[in-house]
Motif scaffolding. Structure first.
Motif: not given
Length: 220
Positions: A125-128, A156-173
């Motif tokens: 969700s885009p929410s916190m 996954l919070a702030k999910a609109h910012e949470g994915f890389t172009g390859d579909g992984d999560l931007s945050d490695s942790g």
């Protein structure tokens, strides 16, 4: 197993519970499906809620026409899987109506296919809070129906910012945490499915009928 045939891979139904094709939860479901296949070595049945069209539940319609094809299709794919992963959006601090409606229809099948099925719940969700409140609401009907919902949920919070172009999560942790949740969940499913160490009856209430079918469980 000596003298026997080695069991095949686990089969997991991964359901993106949003009707919107490119929703955040569709993206999370795609990632989970890849983790199930690549990290855990299981077979994946990757499904989208739009594949299971069904009207609002109506007891009169059920009596007159039976279950709709969409509900029966979802039943078939659920029954063919060892486990279920649902990636669900949060609507007004609860689950989407289309998902609850699907659960209500499918629960009318006998034997009821949610009973004893293992499930992992995730959300984006885009929410916190990442849709976590919706997952808590989703646990209620599933657990009522006898689904063994995994204690750890992933949101996954702030999910609109949470994915890389390859579909992984931007945050490695967070990516590592999701992968660990998927792997640990499937280890439990495999243990309960393949290495059963006891048999006991399942009851929702102590007053349930004593002729309830015996089910296999690896945990008491």
């Amino acid at each position: 197993m000596a003298g026997g045939t080695a069991p095949g891979p686990m089969r997991v139904l991964v359901l993106g519970a949003s009707l919107r094709t490119d929703s955040l939860n569709a993206r999370l479901a795609s990632l989970v499906a890849r983790l199930v296949r690549d990290e855990a070595g299981a077979d994946v049945d990757h499904a989208h809620m739009g594949e299971f069209a069904m009207p609002l539940y109506d007891g009169d319609a059920e009596a007159a026409e039976g279950l709709p094809p969409g509900a029966l299709a979802l039943r078939d794919r659920l029954s063919a899987s060892h486990a279920l992963v649902i990636s669900s959006p949060e609507y007004n601090a609860s689950m989407p109506g289309v998902l609850k409606n699907a659960i209500d229809w499918v629960s009318r099948v006998r034997p009821q296919p949610f009973k004893d099925k293992h499930a992992l719940l995730v959300s984006a969700s885009p929410s916190m809070v990442g849709g976590n409140r919706g997952l808590w609401a989703l646990r209620v009907p599933l657990e009522h129906l006898g689904t063994r919902v995994y204690p750890d949920m992933f949101s996954l919070a702030k999910a609109h910012e949470g994915f890389t172009g390859d579909g992984d999560l931007s945050d490695s942790g967070l990516h590592a945490r999701l992968a660990e949740a998927v792997t640990s969940f499937l280890r439990l499913v495999e243990a309960d499915t393949r290495y059963v160490c006891l048999r006991r009856r399942w009851y929702e209430f102590l007053g349930d009928c004593t002729d309830a079918p015996v089910t296999q469980r690896a945990q008491d």
